[in-house]
Design an enzyme around this catalytic site. Sequence first.
Site, mmCIF file in Angstrom:
data_model
loop_
_atom_site.group_PDB
_atom_site.id
_atom_site.type_symbol
_atom_site.label_atom_id
_atom_site.label_comp_id
_atom_site.label_asym_id
_atom_site.label_seq_id
_atom_site.Cartn_x
_atom_site.Cartn_y
_atom_site.Cartn_z
ATOM 1 N N HIS A 148 -3.458 7.173 2.848
ATOM 2 C CA HIS A 148 -3.903 5.878 2.331
ATOM 3 C C HIS A 148 -5.299 5.605 2.899
ATOM 4 O O HIS A 148 -5.549 5.809 4.085
ATOM 5 C CB HIS A 148 -2.910 4.808 2.777
ATOM 6 C CG HIS A 148 -3.325 3.418 2.430
ATOM 7 N ND1 HIS A 148 -3.911 3.103 1.233
ATOM 8 C CD2 HIS A 148 -3.250 2.257 3.136
ATOM 9 C CE1 HIS A 148 -4.174 1.805 1.216
ATOM 10 N NE2 HIS A 148 -3.786 1.270 2.359
ATOM 11 N N CYS A 188 0.818 -1.227 0.000
ATOM 12 C CA CYS A 188 0.000 0.000 0.000
ATOM 13 C C CYS A 188 0.846 1.269 0.000
ATOM 14 O O CYS A 188 0.351 2.346 -0.334
ATOM 15 C CB CYS A 188 -0.939 0.009 1.200
ATOM 16 S SG CYS A 188 -1.971 -1.439 1.267
ATOM 17 N N ASN A 209 -10.237 0.197 0.093
ATOM 18 C CA ASN A 209 -8.775 0.269 0.136
ATOM 19 C C ASN A 209 -8.234 -0.270 -1.179
ATOM 20 O O ASN A 209 -8.348 -1.463 -1.458
ATOM 21 C CB ASN A 209 -8.305 -0.566 1.332
ATOM 22 C CG ASN A 209 -6.790 -0.665 1.438
ATOM 23 O OD1 ASN A 209 -6.068 -0.338 0.508
ATOM 24 N ND2 ASN A 209 -6.329 -1.139 2.582
HETATM 25 O O1 UT7 Z 1 -3.943 -1.449 3.414
HETATM 26 C C1 UT7 Z 1 -3.246 -2.370 4.226
HETATM 27 C C2 UT7 Z 1 -3.341 -1.892 5.597
HETATM 28 N N1 UT7 Z 1 -4.545 -2.408 6.189
HETATM 29 C C3 UT7 Z 1 -5.102 -1.778 7.209
HETATM 30 O O2 UT7 Z 1 -4.677 -0.729 7.582
HETATM 31 C C4 UT7 Z 1 -6.250 -2.465 7.921
HETATM 32 C C5 UT7 Z 1 -6.205 -2.141 9.396
HETATM 33 N N2 UT7 Z 1 -7.186 -2.861 10.164
HETATM 34 C C6 UT7 Z 1 -8.505 -2.605 10.089
HETATM 35 O O3 UT7 Z 1 -8.927 -1.755 9.339
HETATM 36 C C7 UT7 Z 1 -9.431 -3.354 11.032
HETATM 37 O O4 UT7 Z 1 -8.670 -4.039 11.993
HETATM 38 C C8 UT7 Z 1 -10.377 -4.348 10.315
HETATM 39 C C9 UT7 Z 1 -11.377 -3.582 9.467
HETATM 40 C C10 UT7 Z 1 -9.567 -5.285 9.419
HETATM 41 C C11 UT7 Z 1 -11.150 -5.159 11.323
HETATM 42 O O5 UT7 Z 1 -11.845 -4.313 12.202
HETATM 43 P P1 UT7 Z 1 -11.739 -4.504 13.781
HETATM 44 O O6 UT7 Z 1 -12.570 -3.470 14.373
HETATM 45 O O7 UT7 Z 1 -10.278 -4.497 14.145
HETATM 46 O O8 UT7 Z 1 -12.396 -5.909 13.983
HETATM 47 P P2 UT7 Z 1 -11.805 -7.205 14.688
HETATM 48 O O9 UT7 Z 1 -10.865 -7.907 13.770
HETATM 49 O O10 UT7 Z 1 -11.337 -6.878 16.075
HETATM 50 O O11 UT7 Z 1 -13.102 -8.071 14.816
HETATM 51 C C12 UT7 Z 1 -14.177 -7.673 15.688
HETATM 52 C C13 UT7 Z 1 -15.342 -8.616 15.463
HETATM 53 C C14 UT7 Z 1 -14.945 -10.096 15.497
HETATM 54 O O12 UT7 Z 1 -16.007 -10.813 16.072
HETATM 55 P P3 UT7 Z 1 -15.954 -11.273 17.616
HETATM 56 O O13 UT7 Z 1 -14.739 -12.150 17.711
HETATM 57 O O14 UT7 Z 1 -15.835 -10.011 18.397
HETATM 58 O O15 UT7 Z 1 -17.244 -11.986 17.789
HETATM 59 C C15 UT7 Z 1 -14.845 -10.447 14.036
HETATM 60 O O16 UT7 Z 1 -15.070 -11.825 13.805
HETATM 61 O O17 UT7 Z 1 -15.902 -8.373 14.176
HETATM 62 C C16 UT7 Z 1 -15.962 -9.621 13.464
HETATM 63 N N3 UT7 Z 1 -15.803 -9.321 12.049
HETATM 64 C C17 UT7 Z 1 -16.850 -9.045 11.254
HETATM 65 N N4 UT7 Z 1 -18.163 -8.964 11.504
HETATM 66 C C18 UT7 Z 1 -18.954 -8.647 10.455
HETATM 67 C C19 UT7 Z 1 -14.665 -9.268 11.316
HETATM 68 N N5 UT7 Z 1 -14.953 -8.948 10.051
HETATM 69 C C20 UT7 Z 1 -16.295 -8.799 9.979
HETATM 70 C C21 UT7 Z 1 -17.190 -8.475 8.947
HETATM 71 N N6 UT7 Z 1 -18.502 -8.406 9.226
HETATM 72 N N7 UT7 Z 1 -16.765 -8.210 7.690
#
Ligand code: UT7
Length: 317
Positions: free
Chosen positions: A244, A110, A274
């Site tokens: 980004h 990225c 993204n």
């Molecule tokens: O360009 C490359 C660089 N990339 C980035 O900068 C990405 C940086 N990270 C992020 O943007 C975020 O961490 C994500 C968008 C990838 C994830 O968001 P988050 O708020 O960190 O979610 P999480 O991984 O902590 O997951 C929270 C909950 C989990 O469920 P439980 O375990 O709390 O029951 C996940 O299973 O959200 C769940 N979850 C979803 N739920 C609905 C994860 N993805 C989804 C989804 N829809 N698409």
Amino acid sequence: MSFKIIGTGSYVPEHIVTNDDLASIVDTSDEWITQRVGVHERRVSVNETAADLAYKAALNALSESGVKPTELDLIIAASISGETLCPTVAGFVQSKLGATCPAFDINSACSGFLFALDVAAGFYARGNVKKALIIGAERLSKIIDWKDRSTCVIFGDGAGAVVTDAGDNYLSSKICTKGGSDVIEIPSFSGSSPFYESPGKSPYIFMQGQETFKFAVNAMTEDVKEVVSKANLSLDDIKYFIPHQANIRIIQFASKKLGIPIDKFVVNIEKYGNTSAASVPMALDQINKSGNLNRGDLLALSAFGGGLSSAASIIRW
Ligand code: UT7
């Protein structure tokens, strides 16, 4: 001697995939994606490669600059999703444009477009080029696991490009790598050597979201402060921050940590998601085409991602 930007361009595939469309493929919802990431829809290619997207963004940037393809001295494309390792995305663009200059790709995920600007700055410093075309282009839909809801809702396809001429408007830069594959990894084809013990990894994007999130906020905050200071400027001197587009919450955190009003950040994540290396040049093209940029305005560009990598630069418009 460095460069000045004399034209910008971008291109996205026509096909729009909404959050509701994704909710019919994986267990997700419009509400979750909107609140946790800030994406409403993204573009997904149905028949165009990363190189096709790059070519169309390049035509757009060349048209604004008034530069003919035969006048180009250098083409660099940043991409992690080209269809072939060889020819490169840049090589494909060179051939389609009818340009004759050297053309090559770089990969820093990225952050790739900002790494490419820095590589181009080296060519200008050595006096080797006058007109250059620098592109970020991705068909990320190719390397996404469409069954993995933690990644497939984030990314999109697109391309952005700039045309540069000799000048002194690239004021400062920083590029960083924190190597390792534990946080983000995109394995590629490991071959069919009967002698190699292939780990048999999935060829799709693997990302530890929260680790990447923390890295991103810190990198963006520190990198921007550093390039502003290297250019002997203060944060208040910057008209627009072009980050980004990875997650709206990353941009909001960085805005708070830097003490910069959010409306100084160019944001289009809601429409395109993204797009990795394409994200910064697409946002740059958006603010340029909006008519809100004037010659002399100061811009801070910032990116982070796989590698892990991060980069920032200050550009005078
Ligand atoms: O360009 C490359 C660089 N990339 C980035 O900068 C990405 C940086 N990270 C992020 O943007 C975020 O961490 C994500 C968008 C990838 C994830 O968001 P988050 O708020 O960190 O979610 P999480 O991984 O902590 O997951 C929270 C909950 C989990 O469920 P439980 O375990 O709390 O029951 C996940 O299973 O959200 C769940 N979850 C979803 N739920 C609905 C994860 N993805 C989804 C989804 N829809 N698409």
